[in-house]
Design a protein around this motif. Structure first.
Motif, PDB file in Angstrom:
ATOM      1  N   SER A   1       2.952 -12.108  44.682  1.00 20.68           N
ATOM      2  CA  SER A   1       2.332 -10.886  45.202  1.00 20.68           C
ATOM      3  C   SER A   1       2.068  -9.893  44.088  1.00 20.68           C
ATOM      4  N   SER A   2       2.770 -10.028  42.965  1.00 24.07           N
ATOM      5  CA  SER A   2       2.545  -9.144  41.818  1.00 24.07           C
ATOM      6  C   SER A   2       3.053  -9.839  40.570  1.00 24.07           C
ATOM      7  N   PRO A   3       2.370  -9.686  39.444  1.00 24.98           N
ATOM      8  CA  PRO A   3       2.854 -10.303  38.199  1.00 24.98           C
ATOM      9  C   PRO A   3       3.928  -9.462  37.529  1.00 24.98           C
ATOM     10  N   PHE A   4       4.245  -8.297  38.088  1.00 21.78           N
ATOM     11  CA  PHE A   4       5.165  -7.378  37.414  1.00 21.78           C
ATOM     12  C   PHE A   4       6.425  -7.158  38.241  1.00 21.78           C
ATOM     13  N   ILE A   5       7.523  -6.880  37.532  1.00 20.21           N
ATOM     14  CA  ILE A   5       8.780  -6.523  38.159  1.00 20.21           C
ATOM     15  C   ILE A   5       9.103  -5.092  37.755  1.00 20.21           C
ATOM     16  N   THR A   6       9.371  -4.256  38.708  1.00 16.35           N
ATOM     17  CA  THR A   6       9.738  -2.865  38.453  1.00 16.35           C
ATOM     18  C   THR A   6      11.214  -2.672  38.739  1.00 16.35           C
ATOM     19  N   TYR A   7      11.915  -2.086  37.798  1.00 14.93           N
ATOM     20  CA  TYR A   7      13.360  -1.901  37.935  1.00 14.93           C
ATOM     21  C   TYR A   7      13.682  -1.137  39.213  1.00 14.93           C
ATOM     22  N   GLY A   8      14.621  -1.669  40.008  1.00 16.88           N
ATOM     23  CA  GLY A   8      15.046  -1.018  41.233  1.00 16.88           C
ATOM     24  C   GLY A   8      14.190  -1.325  42.438  1.00 16.88           C
ATOM     25  N   SER A   9      13.106  -2.087  42.241  1.00 12.47           N
ATOM     26  CA  SER A   9      12.221  -2.419  43.352  1.00 12.47           C
ATOM     27  C   SER A   9      12.417  -3.882  43.746  1.00 12.47           C
ATOM     28  N   ALA A  10      11.847  -4.214  44.875  1.00 12.79           N
ATOM     29  CA  ALA A  10      11.963  -5.584  45.354  1.00 12.79           C
ATOM     30  C   ALA A  10      11.271  -6.555  44.406  1.00 12.79           C
ATOM     31  N   ILE A  11      11.797  -7.756  44.351  1.00 17.36           N
ATOM     32  CA  ILE A  11      11.181  -8.796  43.530  1.00 17.36           C
ATOM     33  C   ILE A  11       9.869  -9.221  44.192  1.00 17.36           C
ATOM     34  N   PRO A  12       8.802  -9.402  43.433  1.00 17.03           N
ATOM     35  CA  PRO A  12       7.541  -9.856  44.028  1.00 17.03           C
ATOM     36  C   PRO A  12       7.727 -11.167  44.785  1.00 17.03           C
ATOM     37  N   ALA A  13       7.035 -11.287  45.878  1.00 17.06           N
ATOM     38  CA  ALA A  13       7.108 -12.502  46.674  1.00 17.06           C
ATOM     39  C   ALA A  13       6.427 -13.647  45.936  1.00 17.06           C
TER      40      ALA A  13
ATOM     41  N   ALA B   1       9.954 -29.564  51.446  1.00 13.27           N
ATOM     42  CA  ALA B   1       9.076 -28.395  51.536  1.00 13.27           C
ATOM     43  C   ALA B   1       9.154 -27.604  50.234  1.00 13.27           C
ATOM     44  N   PRO B   2       8.064 -26.956  49.840  1.00 14.21           N
ATOM     45  CA  PRO B   2       8.087 -26.195  48.584  1.00 14.21           C
ATOM     46  C   PRO B   2       8.874 -24.890  48.729  1.00 14.21           C
ATOM     47  N   THR B   3       9.684 -24.606  47.731  1.00 11.05           N
ATOM     48  CA  THR B   3      10.415 -23.337  47.679  1.00 11.05           C
ATOM     49  C   THR B   3      10.382 -22.822  46.255  1.00 11.05           C
ATOM     50  N   CYS B   4      10.517 -21.496  46.102  1.00 15.73           N
ATOM     51  CA  CYS B   4      10.493 -20.883  44.777  1.00 15.73           C
ATOM     52  C   CYS B   4      11.695 -19.957  44.607  1.00 15.73           C
ATOM     53  N   THR B   5      12.227 -19.924  43.403  1.00 14.42           N
ATOM     54  CA  THR B   5      13.304 -18.989  43.052  1.00 14.42           C
ATOM     55  C   THR B   5      13.018 -18.426  41.668  1.00 14.42           C
ATOM     56  N   THR B   6      13.639 -17.303  41.386  1.00 16.72           N
ATOM     57  CA  THR B   6      13.485 -16.678  40.076  1.00 16.72           C
ATOM     58  C   THR B   6      14.829 -16.156  39.600  1.00 16.72           C
TER      59      THR B   6
ATOM     60  N   PRO C   1      12.146 -16.646  34.046  1.00 13.27           N
ATOM     61  CA  PRO C   1      11.739 -17.975  34.533  1.00 13.27           C
ATOM     62  C   PRO C   1      11.704 -18.022  36.053  1.00 13.27           C
ATOM     63  N   THR C   2      10.726 -18.732  36.562  1.00 14.35           N
ATOM     64  CA  THR C   2      10.584 -18.955  37.999  1.00 14.35           C
ATOM     65  C   THR C   2      10.457 -20.457  38.229  1.00 14.35           C
ATOM     66  N   TRP C   3      11.159 -20.941  39.254  1.00  9.76           N
ATOM     67  CA  TRP C   3      11.140 -22.375  39.549  1.00  9.76           C
ATOM     68  C   TRP C   3      10.642 -22.590  40.959  1.00  9.76           C
ATOM     69  N   CYS C   4       9.685 -23.485  41.085  1.00  5.65           N
ATOM     70  CA  CYS C   4       9.227 -23.894  42.405  1.00  5.65           C
ATOM     71  C   CYS C   4       9.434 -25.400  42.512  1.00  5.65           C
TER      72      CYS C   4
ATOM     73  N   GLY D   1       9.613 -28.976  45.250  1.00  6.68           N
ATOM     74  CA  GLY D   1       9.151 -29.537  46.505  1.00  6.68           C
ATOM     75  C   GLY D   1       8.819 -30.995  46.312  1.00  6.68           C
ATOM     76  N   ALA D   2       8.051 -31.552  47.236  1.00  4.43           N
ATOM     77  CA  ALA D   2       7.713 -32.968  47.140  1.00  4.43           C
ATOM     78  C   ALA D   2       6.863 -33.255  45.920  1.00  4.43           C
ATOM     79  N   ALA D   3       6.132 -32.251  45.458  1.00  4.90           N
ATOM     80  CA  ALA D   3       5.231 -32.491  44.331  1.00  4.90           C
ATOM     81  C   ALA D   3       5.955 -32.457  43.001  1.00  4.90           C
ATOM     82  N   ASP D   4       7.017 -31.684  42.899  1.00  5.86           N
ATOM     83  CA  ASP D   4       7.673 -31.547  41.603  1.00  5.86           C
ATOM     84  C   ASP D   4       9.110 -31.089  41.826  1.00  5.86           C
ATOM     85  N   GLN D   5      10.033 -31.969  41.530  1.00  4.86           N
ATOM     86  CA  GLN D   5      11.439 -31.640  41.748  1.00  4.86           C
ATOM     87  C   GLN D   5      11.911 -30.484  40.879  1.00  4.86           C
ATOM     88  N   ASN D   6      11.227 -30.213  39.774  1.00  3.52           N
ATOM     89  CA  ASN D   6      11.671 -29.156  38.861  1.00  3.52           C
ATOM     90  C   ASN D   6      10.661 -28.026  38.765  1.00  3.52           C
TER      91      ASN D   6
END
Length: 935
Positions: free
Chosen positions: A876-888, A908-913, A925-928, A930-935
């Motif tokens: 949802s955004s390429p930027f992270i602002t201190y104290g704000s929610a992490i972009p989806a 199913a695909p999932t993402c974490t950061t 770093p962000t990792w997504c 799912g069936a397409a890519d285990q890493n």
């Protein structure tokens, strides 16, 4: 003749009082909740807690002797085992004379199995001479050799157990021996009016059978040593009197435990008769029922009449005492039989506890399951039990959660010198789990995880988190609600192994069990979780708490991305830290170590200031292995601090295979009974460069050879053969065809072998020119031992890799009626002749058939089984602002092939950061996955 000497009776009387006192002292170590008067009270008046003891069978087989039993009894006392409750020395099969030559009497009948030698009343005769199928138990004057042994065992404050099988010996029938009379539970040495012929099932009264007629007329009873035993006719009162006479003889010898072996569903009358016989002796004697092949339909009889019962195949395996796979069977056994056992009923027996050195002093060929020599164990070393240390903990934990009898199978004299094993077996906290007489329930079951739990009347919870993956560590988790605990409360989690458990507070020499840096008391906000080593367990006691600050938060560490590396190519390793506690973890630090010569480079921050409750963070490392065809171990570690508690650190190790090229087995088509066979194996190159596979070999092991490591060469890849990047290669018949080419009608590997790939169990592997297994797949059931083939010795390049817990994938179809009940839903798919075992669309290479493969009835040589849809990542955004929610951050698929859809993919695909709302500006770093890519 059956009463024994007066001195023997006097000694037993004196020892009985001493024994009663010693048992009370030993059992006072435990908090017992067993109550009489349960649903089906045990008619024997014994067995309120599971038996703790030793059996001669595993290490010595038929050739155990009085001297061997006495030496193990001495070791039980001197080792400290008796002091914590182990109290029974059980002489198994082989104590009675077994001629195997001809029937007793003047007329020999060569070639007819005759059964045990009998006395004038048809009772078995104690062996006086050691042979290949009996030990020696010499008499002393008029005192029977078994009574002599019993007197000695009792003199040490221990109990004495004996073995027999149901029915009557053919020798007794041949001699038509009378049944001995008894009075008030004692034999009187006189003949009753009943004879062997009259009490034998199907014996035609008024006629005389020759031994050659027995097998065609009588009903066979199971005797695994001598054979030649026949079922009793319980319509005759003499049959019960005969069983009473055997029980009375055992009681006169001072027997406290009877193992009745060879029981099937048809032997319910034998079980009831032996229960009545032991009860009428007036002496508390435990009745242990072990199977020929019985099913759960006999459970009501066992529950009513027996003290304990053992259901499932024998646990002993090969030259070692056991294997992890033999122990694994008991997970399903315990789940199925859980409701049948418990205090006041009887106990589900998981079979012998094969922990400790299996070394025996007996020579090779003597029947011993141990080594030809007995070198003695070194301090902290493991012996010949066939188990890793984590697997030993699994065995002790699973047995204890099931409140199974703990009957040791190792040679106790050697075990005496092994402090690690002794510490496990004498851990009073774990023994208390066993002795509470409550049978645990299974609450979680996946391909790599099993969770068992039970609740004491006090509200205390015991839970075992088991990792059934043979080679990889796993994070095993269960919500508190699944254990019957209220959601939203706080709990303290105390491990029963570790540096603040009983074993490490009292025995500091057990370094492998008591690492100086480990902390084993945690608080959790509701998830019970642990990083568990391969074949291992986390055994916890869970209690509610009101002050979480009393302990550090429970956290887990996992390591992924490194199961297989390609030499010279960098691979990303991911360490994942999860905080399950109510408190935050402070100053979390990550590290990763690899074998000498490997390169490890951090690609993210190795420090996180704070990880809040329920939060997960990651660290990444680039790992490169320089040499192909090797294995190594990579270790991930973390540490964190928590206000008011000592620093906590965790280490997770994982084996890594390094291959020359990332070639995968993509599809295997099994054989058919008709021609053409159309068998083939398809290879796939998932890499970005061509791979030269000249001279590589395709090997096969069927269900029988899976355990012997012998293999059949199916084909050798000819020179100048290359698989292009993302290309396929088909092996079958006399030639080799590329993907997309119509294969020949007959693909039965006729160039090298006419072997037909069996549908019931086997495995294929592609092996490079150095003999290193690049990839493999296995399927089916081992027909010799009636349970799934294992991934044993995977670190030694064994390529039979079937996953034992079958949720999906190319897995066994179990057809044996004996073992069929061990299957637990979901039922694994069958592998009919002509079907294909195919890699799932995600191209996964976890090493687990359960996760990587499935079965299809439509073989597709040259198809894109591993073709993957493209994974698209958006934020949802390429930027992270201190104290704000992490972009989806979301992931989706595009570019499906072969009719696949998102719903058809298993993951199913999932993402974490690794970023948090308080992270400073920067790149995270962000990792997504799912069936397409285990890493």
């Amino acid at each position: 003749m059956s009463q024994g000497s007066s001195s023997g009776r006097a000694l037993r009387a004196a020892v009985t009082a001493t024994l009663a006192t010693s048992v009370i002292v030993a059992l006072s170590l435990f908090t017992l909740t067993a109550q009489a008067g349960a649903e089906n009270p045990n008619p024997l008046g014994a067995g309120l807690t599971p038996v703790l003891g030793w059996s001669s069978w595993s290490s010595f087989r038929h050739t155990s002797t009085a001297a061997i039993d006495e030496a193990n009894a001495q070791a039980m006392v001197s080792s400290g085992l008796a002091a914590v409750g182990y109290s029974s020395i059980n002489q198994d099969d082989g104590w009675y004379a077994c001629p195997r030559v001809h029937y007793t009497g003047a007329t020999a009948d060569p070639g007819v199995t005759d059964g045990p030698t009998v006395n004038t009343f048809g009772q078995w005769v104690t062996s006086q001479t050691t042979t290949s199928n009996t030990g020696a138990f010499p008499n002393e004057g008029t005192e029977n050799g078994m009574e002599v042994l019993g007197d000695y065992i009792h003199s040490l404050g221990l109990k004495f157990g004996i073995y027999l099988t149901p029915g009557i010996s053919g020798n007794a029938i041949y001699l038509n021996t009378p049944v001995e009379n008894n009075q008030d539970g004692e034999l009187d040495g006189t003949a009753s009016s009943y004879t062997a012929d009259e009490i034998t099932e199907n014996y035609p009264q008024g006629t005389t059978l020759t031994p050659a007629d027995y097998s065609g007329t009588l009903v066979t009873a199971n005797n695994y040593n001598c054979g030649g035993t026949w079922e009793l006719n319980y319509t005759s009162p003499g049959a019960q009197l005969f069983v009473d006479s055997e029980a009375d003889e055992f009681a006169s010898w001072g027997v406290n435990f009877v193992k009745l072996d060879g029981i099937t569903d048809t032997n319910t009358k034998d079980v009831a008769a032996w229960s009545e016989a032991l009860n009428q002796t007036g002496t508390p004697i435990d009745l242990d029922i072990t199977e020929g092949t019985f099913t759960i339909s006999i459970a009501t009889t066992l529950d009513e009449y027996a003290t304990q019962w053992e259901y499932s195949p024998d646990i002993e395996s090969g030259s070692n005492l056991t294997t992890y796979q033999s122990a694994y069977i008991r997970f399903n056994t315990d789940a199925i039989w859980q409701s049948k056992g418990g205090a006041g009923k009887g106990f589900n027996d998981d079979d012998s506890v094969e922990i400790g050195d299996g070394c025996s002093t007996l020579p090779t060929g003597s029947g011993s399951k141990g080594d030809a020599t007995c070198p003695g164990a070194t301090a902290g070393a493991h012996g010949n039990d066939g188990l890793t240390l984590p697997a030993e903990e699994t065995v002790l934990s699973l047995w204890s959660l099931a409140s199974s009898p703990l009957i040791l199978g190792a040679t106790l004299q050697v075990l005496h010198d092994n402090p690690v094993t002794l510490a496990l077996l004498t851990n009073k906290q774990v023994l208390a789990v066993d002795q509470d007489s409550i049978d645990a329930s299974r609450v979680e079951f996946t391909p790599n995880e099993q969770v068992f739990t039970k609740t004491q009347p006090t509200g205390k919870i015991y839970v075992g988190l088991f990792n059934t993956n043979y080679t990889e560590p796993e994070v095993v988790s269960v919500p508190a609600s699944a254990l019957g605990l209220p959601a939203g409360d706080l709990y303290q989690v105390q491990t029963l192994y570790g540096d603040d458990s009983d074993i490490c507070m009292t025995q500091q020499s057990t370094a492998p069990l008591c690492p100086a840096t480990s902390t084993t008391s945690f608080e959790t906000a509701g998830t019970i979780s642990a990083s568990v080593p391969p074949e291992g367990v986390a055994l916890y006691e869970v209690t509610p708490i009101s002050n979480p600050a009393a302990a550090a938060p429970e956290t887990t560490l996992s390591l992924s991305g490194l199961s297989t590396l390609t030499a010279g190519e960098a691979t990303t390793a991911v360490e994942t830290f999860t905080n399950n506690g109510a408190q935050a973890a402070q100053s979390v630090q990550f590290s990763l170590s690899a074998p000498a010569g490997w390169t490890v480079t951090p690609t993210s921050s190795r420090w996180v200031g704070q990880v809040a409750s329920g939060q997960q963070v990651h660290a990444t490392f680039r790992v490169t292995a320089p040499t192909a065809d090797t294995t190594g171990t990579v270790s991930a570690a973390d540490s964190f601090t928590n206000a008011g508690n000592p620093a906590v650190s965790t280490t997770v190790t994982a084996p890594v295979r390094v291959v020359a090229a990332p070639v995968e087995i993509n599809e295997v088509q099994t054989g058919t009974a008709t021609t053409p066979n159309q068998q083939f194996v398809e290879l796939y190159n998932p890499g970005t460069s061509p791979v030269n596979i000249s001279g590589w070999q395709l090997e096969y092991r069927n269900a029988t050879s899976a355990f012997t490591r012998s293999s059949t060469l199916l084909a050798t890849v000819p020179a100048s053969t290359t698989i292009p990047a993302h290309g396929f290669y088909l092996i079958g018949g006399a030639g080799y065809v590329s993907a997309g080419t119509t294969p020949a009608d007959d693909l039965s590997f006729t160039q090298t072998s006419t072997t037909e790939l069996t549908t019931i169990g086997g495995g294929v592997a592609i092996v490079d020119t150095d003999g290193f297994t690049i990839d493999s797949v296995a399927w089916g059931v081992n027909t010799n031992t009636t349970y799934p083939p294992s991934a044993f010795q995977r670190s030694s390049n064994a390529f039979v890799q079937s996953c034992p817990a079958q949720a999906n994938g190319a897995v066994p179809t179990v057809s044996s009626t004996t073992i069929n009940e061990l299957k637990v839903a979901p039922t694994p798919p069958s592998i009919p002749a002509g079907d294909s075992i195919v890699r799932l669309p995600d191209g996964a290479t976890t090493g687990s058939n359960c996760n990587d493969f499935s079965v299809t009835a439509t073989p597709t040589p040259g198809s894109n089984n591993v073709a993957e849809p493209r994974l698209t990542i958006t934020a949802s955004s390429p930027f992270i602002t201190y104290g704000s929610a992490i972009p989806a951050i979301t992931a989706s698929y595009r570019g499906f092939v072969d009719g696949n859809t998102a719903a058809s993919l298993p993951i199913a695909p999932t993402c974490t950061t690794s970023a948090t709302s308080w992270s400073p500006p920067g790149r995270y770093p962000t990792w997504c996955s799912g069936a397409a890519d285990q890493n």
